[in-house]
Every structure is written in C-alpha cells, then in structure tokens.
Design an enzyme around this catalytic site. Sequence first.
Site, PDB file in Angstrom:
ATOM      1  N   LYS A   9      43.021  33.013  41.948  1.00  0.00           N
ATOM      2  CA  LYS A   9      43.387  34.248  41.605  1.00  0.00           C
ATOM      3  C   LYS A   9      44.845  34.221  42.354  1.00  0.00           C
ATOM      4  O   LYS A   9      45.943  34.509  41.766  1.00  0.00           O
ATOM      5  CB  LYS A   9      42.666  35.321  41.899  1.00  0.00           C
ATOM      6  CG  LYS A   9      41.684  35.513  40.871  1.00  0.00           C
ATOM      7  CD  LYS A   9      40.912  36.964  41.091  1.00  0.00           C
ATOM      8  CE  LYS A   9      39.883  37.018  40.007  1.00  0.00           C
ATOM      9  NZ  LYS A   9      39.327  38.432  40.048  1.00  0.00           N
ATOM     10  N   GLU A  21      46.268  44.209  46.405  1.00  0.00           N
ATOM     11  CA  GLU A  21      47.156  44.369  45.586  1.00  0.00           C
ATOM     12  C   GLU A  21      47.135  45.894  45.314  1.00  0.00           C
ATOM     13  O   GLU A  21      46.413  46.529  45.582  1.00  0.00           O
ATOM     14  CB  GLU A  21      46.586  43.765  44.215  1.00  0.00           C
ATOM     15  CG  GLU A  21      47.464  43.236  43.037  1.00  0.00           C
ATOM     16  CD  GLU A  21      46.663  42.491  42.134  1.00  0.00           C
ATOM     17  OE1 GLU A  21      46.805  41.185  42.135  1.00  0.00           O
ATOM     18  OE2 GLU A  21      45.673  43.298  41.482  1.00  0.00           O
ATOM     19  N   HIS A  71      32.652  46.196  36.004  1.00  0.00           N
ATOM     20  CA  HIS A  71      33.781  45.026  35.439  1.00  0.00           C
ATOM     21  C   HIS A  71      32.955  44.142  34.334  1.00  0.00           C
ATOM     22  O   HIS A  71      33.569  43.174  34.232  1.00  0.00           O
ATOM     23  CB  HIS A  71      34.197  44.415  36.589  1.00  0.00           C
ATOM     24  CG  HIS A  71      34.870  45.332  37.730  1.00  0.00           C
ATOM     25  ND1 HIS A  71      36.133  45.555  37.635  1.00  0.00           N
ATOM     26  CD2 HIS A  71      34.497  45.882  38.883  1.00  0.00           C
ATOM     27  CE1 HIS A  71      36.641  46.187  38.584  1.00  0.00           C
ATOM     28  NE2 HIS A  71      35.508  46.451  39.393  1.00  0.00           N
ATOM     29  N   ARG A  89      39.093  29.265  29.344  1.00  0.00           N
ATOM     30  CA  ARG A  89      38.036  29.059  28.481  1.00  0.00           C
ATOM     31  C   ARG A  89      37.727  29.869  27.036  1.00  0.00           C
ATOM     32  O   ARG A  89      38.721  30.629  26.979  1.00  0.00           O
ATOM     33  CB  ARG A  89      36.733  29.455  29.381  1.00  0.00           C
ATOM     34  CG  ARG A  89      36.460  30.743  29.690  1.00  0.00           C
ATOM     35  CD  ARG A  89      35.303  31.300  30.337  1.00  0.00           C
ATOM     36  NE  ARG A  89      35.517  32.289  31.413  1.00  0.00           N
ATOM     37  CZ  ARG A  89      35.772  33.699  30.947  1.00  0.00           C
ATOM     38  NH1 ARG A  89      35.441  34.047  29.989  1.00  0.00           N
ATOM     39  NH2 ARG A  89      35.850  34.708  32.071  1.00  0.00           N
TER      40      ARG A  89
END
Lengths: 157, 444
Positions: free
Chosen positions: B116, B200, B235, B291
Amino acid sequence: MNFKEILELIDKVSELGIAELEIEQAGTRIRIQGQTHHAPAIHAWSGDLPRETPFPQLPSPTPATLTAKAEGEEESEAGLHIITSPIVGTFYRSANPESDPFVAVGDHIAPGKVLCIIEAMKLMNEIESDIDGEIAKVYPQNGQPVEYGEKLFAVRT
Amino acid sequence: MISKVLIANRGEIALRVILACKEMGLKTVAVHSEADRDSLHVRYADEDVCIGPAPSRQSYLSISSIIAAAEITGADAIHPGYGFLAENSHFAEIAGECQLTFIGPSPESIRLMGDKAKARETAKKAGVPILPGSEGPTRTHAEALEVSRSIGFPVILKAAAGGGGRGMRICANEADLASAFETARSEAERAFGSADVYVEKYLERPRHIEIQVFGDTQGRIVALGERECSIQRRHQKLIEESPSPVITQELRKQMGEAAVKLCESVHYMNAGTIEFLFQDGQFYFMEMNTRIQVEHAVTEEVTALDLVKEQIRVASGLPLSVPHGDFHLRGHAMEFRINAEDPVTFAPNPGKIREFHVPGGPGVRVDTAAYRDYVIPPHYDSLIAKLVVRGKNREETLARGRRALDLFIIEGVKTSIPLHRAILDEPRFIRGDFSTRFMEEFEW
C-alpha cells in the site's frame, strides 16, 4: 439404416469401448462417441472416485467394471493399513529407471523405510512407511500421476 | 496460445472461469481440497485434482501442490481467481518459471501495487490525487504524531501490507493515536508479517468508488467506468452498483484518466481495480487490486464485456476487444453478495442447503456454485451466490432487485438475503444518498 440398427451400433460401440465411430450411408451420417472421449485424464486412473458428469453419455461397460473392481478392493482391504499420497505429483517405484523398486509385494517394511518417490515441481519426495508390516498391494503404476490422498500401498500388519 | 487452464480457486469464481473457458473452447482443470470433492467447479471442469486437506494453507494456498497439479495434467495456464494466491507475486513468478501462463498482471506489478505504501508513492508520482499522509511507513509514535498534526485529525493508521480492513485504526485525536499506534503495528505484524503502518487523513463520510481498468500486451490501457461499493460492513462489500448515483460523466472521465495514468506508469497488464475514496466532489487514490474482483459482474452488465474472457485473451497476447472511442455505461446494474451468515450478527453459518431456488426473469443473473443438498464447508469464505440485476435505470434496477431477492429461496442456512431486501426499502439507499458509514447507521 433404421432405428433398431442404430441402437445395435450404439451397443456395439460401448461394448467394445470404441472412442468414436462415424458412418455415412445413403446421405445419412451417424457419429457415435464412446465414453472414453470425455473421460478426464485424472479420473482415468482414479476409478475409486465416482464422478458425476453433466454430459449425457453413452452407456459403457467400463465404469461398471471399475466399480466392481473398486468394491472388490474394499473387501480385500479389510484389516489392511492404507498408505496414501501426502502430495500431488508423479509416482515412481524406484530411485531411477535402472534400479530396483524400493519395495515389492511381500516385502517386510518398518517405519521410516522409503516406499516410493513422488515427483512434484522437479523435486523428488521420498515417501516413507509409517508402520511395521508387509506390502500387500501397490496401487499406482510406475510413472503414474497421483492426487493428494490417493492410495499408494496396502500394508498387512 | 493457451489450451488448458488450471483454476487455482474454488466456489463461484472457479465456476465463472470454467464458463469463460468453455465459451472459448479451452480445456479446464479444477483443483480442490478434500472438503470440496462435491463442489460444482470439480464437477464441471474437464479434469480435477485433489491437492490437499481442507485447510487452505495446505491446499488452495499451497503453491507447490497447485504447480504439481498443472504439471501432471499438462495445463499451460493458471487463472488465480480472487483471494487465495491471486495477489501473491511469488506464485505468479513461479508459474512463469514453470512455463505456465499466469492469467493476471506481472509479478512486478503485483509486488509494486500490493504494497500500500509503495502504491501510494507510485500514485503520487503519476500525479493521481492521494489523501494527505505520511511518505511511506511511520516507524515510531513520534513520527506518526508529527505527520498527524501536520495533516490534522482525524487520521487513520493502515498496515502497509494489509487489506480487507485488518490492521486499520481510526484516531480522532492525539490520545487515540498514542493508544492505537503500537496495537496497529502488532496487529499488522501478526496479520501480514510486516509491522509497517502509515498515517493517512481520515475522511468521515466518504464513498468507496472504484474504477475497473484493463491493460493488454500492446500497451493499451482502458478504464471501464466505476463501481459504487460504499455499502460495506467491517470493510467487506455487501452491495455494489454501476454507475454510481453521484458520478457524472465528467467525473467518470477524470477518474478514468487518473486510473489509466497510474496503470501506464507501471505498464500494467490484465484486469485491475483502482479504489478511490470520494467525498465533497473530490476523489483520492486508496489502493489497487491486481486481480479480477468479486464484483466484476456489475461492470460486465453495463459494458456488455466478458471480463474473464478478456483476461484470457490478454494473457494469450491478444489485444483487448474493448472498442476504441468514447466510453459510456449502458443502463444500471447492482450486485448483492449472498453470504451464508446470520444477517444480524454476520456470524458465518455453514451447513447443508436444503432448498435452493434461484430467481430468473429479465435482467437477473446469478453467479453461484451452490445447489440443493450442497454442504457449505466451514473452512472457506461465506459467499454462496452473487445476485446481479440490471435495468435501464437505477429505479428499474432497484425494483428488479426487490423481486429477485423475494424469489431467491435458500433454506437450511441463514443468509444475507433479508438484509439486502431491507436495504432496498431504506429511503437513503433509494435516494443514493449514503457513504461507507451506511451500515453502521442502518437499523432494521
């Protein structure tokens, strides 16, 4: 060719295990495909795993024979210890084509004795016995591919 | 050219790949664990190989067993599906070394975009908007605090190697950060084998909007519109739709261009998804999935493309069959993930399906590997079917969704069907007015 004759042909094709037969006669063309055409390579050697198939297929004597054999095996396996394959790969009975097999039917084995090699990803994996006893049966042929969990040896303890 | 494809997966996606192969005249090899002997992907593949016992680590995650299965069956390509080894660069690399075509991106792309922090740097370099945050991982609490003060709270801590919502911590203030920092690091270490976390800016009411991308060996990269995936719990996506109720054709173009720019900078090939967070008219790069996605069917329904066939085409070296010129989405599509789980507690509910009736009629598609009397094994994920509905607009799609859910009968196990049905009657959902917080606030 009439309907009855076609049926007879179908019977003959399955009886003799013919893969495919095509006949053209007076403007009519008939193609008969035997069971072997769709038989998957893996299952060609794992007759003890019944497989349902989505494709309509001609009756063939082959599966019946296999089933009968598998049942027979079940009986003769009573009281025997079965060693199954811990990995997917290719089964070899000896270290190289020139040498003798690691074990043969009738041999006495002890835990740790190398029984065969299974080759996977160019690696030779030695499969050892987990038990004391006498080899009663060797299931796969030399050089045959095997699945995880497939029977390799029967041991009389 | 590819002639025989081994599918290194199970369930509905394994079946989905088999369908694509059948249409293309390719032979298929299914691999399966001992727990999946009675699975449909095993039944419908031309050949099948048992590769290990039920636990994934010894079967669907065992690279050597899967490669050995390809060797003994003479397969010349591997489709990884999603999950399991789909984003494992090592697997893609070994497949290549064994002369097997990996139907997916290059190992380098998987490695680069799978991390990430690295993906964020790459996006920044490519000029794609990112959320303000740390440059790479923050190794100490002091470092994380300094970054958080400069960008302003709330902030979110994320595992650099993470995904699926694990290893994330939201910090509203400095006290939260102090207590969460070490927890996030040890959680990341345990879950992903790397303690690296980065900081973040945290958006309070963002939407999750992702862009489907596709690249071929000729260097052509296209964006195939967005998927709105804001309806999630923990999530995990529950409902996805395309187009998003808030994305205009102009925004679609901008997001698509940003996604293509990012892919071009890493010479991306095959299917991929760029995930963005969207709030107040602004979009920010979140991460890339290298993917095919679970929700790819939504895009298929509004683009008339078969993304899995496209993956195989591209992996064979053929150019993308996507038409050149202006890109428009046609109609509206929505996917409901039908999971075998308690719709209230979300606890997985494996077991035997006693009754299974799939809805049909115009605009309804069901991707599933389940059937009547099928026993859902407890070892894998709980997705048992994807219901995808399509209509000329969102209103018709919602109506089709309601009637399709009403006619979808599954007995024997609890499923998420009643939850989906209730969401379709929720006024905010009907208006298209929601964020990723929707499920936290949804009561039924």
